[in-house]
Design an enzyme around this catalytic site. Structure first.
Site, PDB file in Angstrom:
ATOM      1  N   ASP A  70       0.959  -1.339  -0.288  1.00  0.00           N
ATOM      2  CA  ASP A  70      -0.322   0.327  -0.663  1.00  0.00           C
ATOM      3  C   ASP A  70       0.781   1.137  -0.051  1.00  0.00           C
ATOM      4  O   ASP A  70       1.482   1.794   0.690  1.00  0.00           O
ATOM      5  CB  ASP A  70      -0.544  -0.141   1.542  1.00  0.00           C
ATOM      6  CG  ASP A  70      -2.574   1.196   0.894  1.00  0.00           C
ATOM      7  OD1 ASP A  70      -1.598   2.657   0.773  1.00  0.00           O
ATOM      8  OD2 ASP A  70      -2.816   1.298   1.945  1.00  0.00           O
TER       9      ASP A  70
ATOM     10  N   TYR B 232      -9.628  15.861 -10.588  1.00  0.00           N
ATOM     11  CA  TYR B 232      -8.290  14.832 -11.019  1.00  0.00           C
ATOM     12  C   TYR B 232      -7.296  15.594 -12.018  1.00  0.00           C
ATOM     13  O   TYR B 232      -5.973  15.348 -11.748  1.00  0.00           O
ATOM     14  CB  TYR B 232      -9.536  14.446 -12.517  1.00  0.00           C
ATOM     15  CG  TYR B 232      -9.074  13.109 -13.390  1.00  0.00           C
ATOM     16  CD1 TYR B 232      -8.492  11.435 -12.861  1.00  0.00           C
ATOM     17  CD2 TYR B 232      -8.797  14.172 -14.793  1.00  0.00           C
ATOM     18  CE1 TYR B 232      -7.880  10.995 -13.769  1.00  0.00           C
ATOM     19  CE2 TYR B 232      -7.604  13.275 -15.569  1.00  0.00           C
ATOM     20  CZ  TYR B 232      -7.334  11.504 -15.137  1.00  0.00           C
ATOM     21  OH  TYR B 232      -6.902  10.681 -16.254  1.00  0.00           O
TER      22      TYR B 232
END
Length: 348
Positions: free
Chosen positions: A77, A173
């Site tokens: 992760d 984004y």
């Protein structure tokens, strides 16, 4: 121009985010070129898979091995500093070097609602989104770059979306993708006195696993989707951006490209490689031709207006795109925008 494929024999690469899409394509290409590839991500056998999709880093490793390469799957992760630090120590111990670091971490699609403007976005997942899509890259570069700096050699590649300076259509984004390009630039500046190069790399209209599924086709039948979306005709497989990464890693003068954003199909023309079908897709050229025709027709329907606005946002800051930007601005009724939003001035 040599037709001999570039080789990375004896080199070690890490692809962070090698589970699917561009990351998998780059990992496979690096493996095919002879590098030992560490493939990392959260989606691994025996663990929950990201984005509710079936792909795993183990499958990526299997694909590399099937084509004669060497690869290692390590579940990481990348938002957790201690896990990335352990990864760096493992590579240092096992391989003793790191030559190519590719940051293709994303996995944030569920946290971006493209229908919402910035004043409407749900802030509940904002921290998680920035951690996953941006902080993970900073952490990874921080922990892995020392292996390269100590050896005074290597390449760091930030995989982004779009090689334009303009807007990507959604505030969150755009914030992340523009930040990753800036991250590559900032790292390149700080690495300028070393033998390590940092840059950004963007695919075009990518035929990722998710995109193929969205269109209801497989890679073998992808052309059937052109009837649904004519722009799909200039799409590309993840192999193209993978081959671009290999070409960069094999270029002895790659430091001349430091800090810049490079488009996979542009690099294909420069270095002389193609996609798996022998083509060199040129999605921007097709898009520009079509939106120019729409704008010239003067009467835009809702879909044409959306596409014209999307392309204008992307290119209006690029002096080379000024002619098209002026045309689109006129068709959209935006002739009086100030210099911050209007078409960039042409270069002298």
């Amino acid at each position: 121009m040599s037709t001999e494929k570039p080789r990375l024999d004896g080199q070690v690469a890490l692809v962070a985010g090698a589970t699917r899409g561009a990351g998998r394509g780059i990992a496979r290409a690096l493996g095919e070129a002879g590098a030992l590839v560490y493939c990392t991500g959260r989606s691994a056998i025996g663990h929950p898979k990201g984005l509710d999709r079936p792909e795993t880093i183990n499958e990526t490793v299997a694909l590399i091995e099937q084509q004669g390469g060497r690869a290692v799957a390590v579940r990481v992760d990348h938002t957790r500093d201690e896990e990335v630090a352990s990864l760096a120590e493992r590579i240092r111990t096992e391989a003793g070097r790191l030559d190519v670091l590719v940051n293709s971490i994303w996995g944030a699609d569920p946290m971006v609602d493209w229908s919402k403007s910035f004043w409407e976005v749900d802030l509940a997942n904002l921290s998680a989104y920035l951690d996953q899509a941006l902080a993970s890259h900073v952490i990874t570069n921080r922990r892995l770059a020392p292996l390269m700096i100590e050896a005074d050699r290597g390449l760091i590649v930030e995989v982004i979306d779009g090689h334009f300076a303009g807007y990507r259509g959604h505030i969150l984004y755009d914030l992340v993708k523009a930040s990753l390009a800036r991250l590559a630039y900032g790292m390149a500046m700080e690495l300028a006195r070393t033998g390590v190069t940092a840059l950004a790399l963007s695919p075009g209209f990518l035929r990722s696993e998710a995109v193929l599924e969205h269109f209801g086709v497989r890679e073998e039948t992808w052309r059937e989707a052109i009837a649904k979306d004519p722009y799909f005709a200039e799409s590309e497989t993840p192999a193209l951006v993978g081959r671009a990464a290999v070409a960069l890693a094999c270029d002895p003068d790659v430091r001349r490209k430091a800090g810049l954003i490079h488009f996979a199909s542009d690099l294909a023309l420069e270095y002389g490689f193609t996609d798996v079908d022998g083509r060199t897709p040129d999605f921007p050229k097709m898009f520009d031709t079509r939106v120019a025709a729409m704008a010239s027709a003067q009467l835009l329907d809702d879909q044409s207006r959306f596409l014209a606005w999307a392309r204008y946002c992307q290119i209006h800051q690029d002096p080379a795109g000024r002619e098209l930007a002026v045309l689109l601005a006129g068709a959209l009724g935006l002739e009086n925008l100030g210099p911050g939003l209007g078409p960039a001035e042409a270069l002298p």
